[in-house]
Design an enzyme around this catalytic site. Structure first.
Site, mmCIF file in Angstrom:
data_model
loop_
_atom_site.group_PDB
_atom_site.id
_atom_site.type_symbol
_atom_site.label_atom_id
_atom_site.label_comp_id
_atom_site.label_asym_id
_atom_site.label_seq_id
_atom_site.Cartn_x
_atom_site.Cartn_y
_atom_site.Cartn_z
ATOM 1 N N LYS A 29 -23.160 -24.074 71.079
ATOM 2 C CA LYS A 29 -22.076 -23.129 70.859
ATOM 3 C C LYS A 29 -20.905 -23.392 71.804
ATOM 4 O O LYS A 29 -21.102 -23.638 72.996
ATOM 5 C CB LYS A 29 -22.594 -21.701 71.064
ATOM 6 C CG LYS A 29 -21.599 -20.606 70.741
ATOM 7 C CD LYS A 29 -22.239 -19.238 70.947
ATOM 8 C CE LYS A 29 -21.303 -18.105 70.580
ATOM 9 N NZ LYS A 29 -21.931 -16.772 70.787
ATOM 10 N N HIS A 47 -9.960 -17.101 70.369
ATOM 11 C CA HIS A 47 -9.815 -15.647 70.312
ATOM 12 C C HIS A 47 -8.920 -15.152 71.453
ATOM 13 O O HIS A 47 -9.391 -14.523 72.398
ATOM 14 C CB HIS A 47 -11.186 -14.969 70.425
ATOM 15 C CG HIS A 47 -12.037 -15.103 69.209
ATOM 16 N ND1 HIS A 47 -11.859 -14.327 68.085
ATOM 17 C CD2 HIS A 47 -13.074 -15.942 68.930
ATOM 18 C CE1 HIS A 47 -12.759 -14.660 67.170
ATOM 19 N NE2 HIS A 47 -13.506 -15.626 67.658
ATOM 20 N N GLU A 71 -7.178 -12.722 71.338
ATOM 21 C CA GLU A 71 -7.180 -11.259 71.279
ATOM 22 C C GLU A 71 -8.343 -10.624 72.035
ATOM 23 O O GLU A 71 -8.355 -9.398 72.224
ATOM 24 C CB GLU A 71 -7.212 -10.800 69.816
ATOM 25 C CG GLU A 71 -8.563 -10.839 69.137
ATOM 26 C CD GLU A 71 -8.986 -12.212 68.651
ATOM 27 O OE1 GLU A 71 -10.067 -12.313 68.031
ATOM 28 O OE2 GLU A 71 -8.241 -13.189 68.893
ATOM 29 N N CYS A 92 -10.182 -17.884 64.091
ATOM 30 C CA CYS A 92 -11.556 -18.378 64.164
ATOM 31 C C CYS A 92 -12.099 -18.724 62.772
ATOM 32 O O CYS A 92 -11.595 -19.611 62.118
ATOM 33 C CB CYS A 92 -12.435 -17.379 64.904
ATOM 34 S SG CYS A 92 -13.955 -18.158 65.551
#
Length: 305
Positions: A163, A235, A237, A142
């Site tokens: 966003k 992301h 993760e 990121c």
């Protein structure tokens, strides 16, 4: 084989509840095989959460790994107890005297700040340069990915109109790449960011290759130096509830908060999230360890260059 973690790290007890096999340092002393040495520069504010998310993914390989956590000298975290940082993290200057098989640099909550105005920008540039000669392969995540692309190649970031928030279909450019071994033609990746890097800028740099894109989220994964660096704009993760927690944290506090897309069952925030990225996340991190760290790293770690 399990991960080798510092005694007492909170992630150990959390992951054991998920039936994931991890090993603390005391028990690991009986292991005679040299473990892969992984260092994590954790820039996220909720450090224990990020530690657990990354350790969970790194545990899905048969290789033993020794995990080290790096902290910055020029920045003091506000959301993690000082005792936790002192017990489990070591200063960048200390760890930069060593070499590592793999490194992960996380995102950070500073993406709307110009790079040069980030209070630890000079130190993180030194870490980026150090990694090129002291780490076999590095994952930048990121903001970490955008910052490294800017530092090494001058790739600018751009503010998004709204966003990028949710789970997005992502397409690998070449399924023959070892990093995508076992992947389907389309996989899903969480994103939570206000900025982007653009394909047109990346394509101007011969050393960079875009290896995964999303029709909605844009550039998703970039690589360079034959897999010694991966820049991941999303992301993988993230835990199942991370986007939900972010959404509810900001709801009512900001006027630009929208529900994460492609995330809740029936697009209803009153229902639980649908986890559609877990298998891809496990494969990605396992492939990174197996094909870009383990198979490429020299037997003597001091031979990394």
């Amino acid at each position: 084989m399990p991960l080798r973690l510092p005694d007492g790290l909170p992630a150990i007890s959390l992951l054991k509840k998920e039936n994931i096999f991890v090993m603390d340092e005391t028990r690991a002393h009986s292991q005679q095989i040299r473990p892969l040495r992984i260092v994590i520069l954790n820039l996220m504010p909720l450090k224990i959460t990020t530690e657990t998310d990354l350790v969970r993914l790194l545990s899905n390989t048969p290789l033993q790994m020794e995990i080290n956590f790096m902290k910055l000298k020029s920045h003091t975290p506000k959301n993690t107890p000082v005792e936790h940082m002192m017990m489990f993290y070591r200063d960048s200057q200390e760890l930069m005297k060593q070499k590592f098989d793999g490194m992960i640099v996380t995102g950070a909550p500073v993406e709307t700040v110009p790079y040069e105005d980030v209070d630890y920008w000079r130190e993180i540039n030194d870490i980026f340069d150090w990694a090129r000669t002291h780490v076999q392969s590095t994952l930048y995540l990121c903001w970490g990915a955008m910052a490294a692309l800017y530092h090494f190649y001058g790739i600018p970031k751009y503010m998004l109109e709204k966003k990028c928030f949710g789970i997005f279909e992502t397409v690998p450019s070449d399924d023959r790449l070892p990093i995508f071994r076992g992947f389907d033609d389309v996989f899903h990746m969480p994103h939570s960011r206000h900025t982007e890097v653009r394909k047109t800028d990346i394509e101007k740099v011969p050393d960079l290759s875009i290896i995964a894109e999303s029709e909605e989220a844009g550039v998703c994964i970039v690589t360079s130096r034959n897999g010694r660096e991966f820049y991941i704009l999303g992301h993988l993760e993230y835990a199942p509830n991370t986007l939900d927690l972010e959404y509810r944290r900001d709801l009512g506090k900001r006027d630009d908060v929208e529900k994460p897309v492609h995330y809740y069952r029936n697009n209803d925030a009153a229902q639980p999230p649908m986890v559609t990225w877990r298998s891809a996340a496990n494969l990605f991190y396992s492939n990174w360890i197996d094909y870009y760290v383990y198979q490429e790293t020299p037997y003597d770690i001091n031979d990394i260059e």
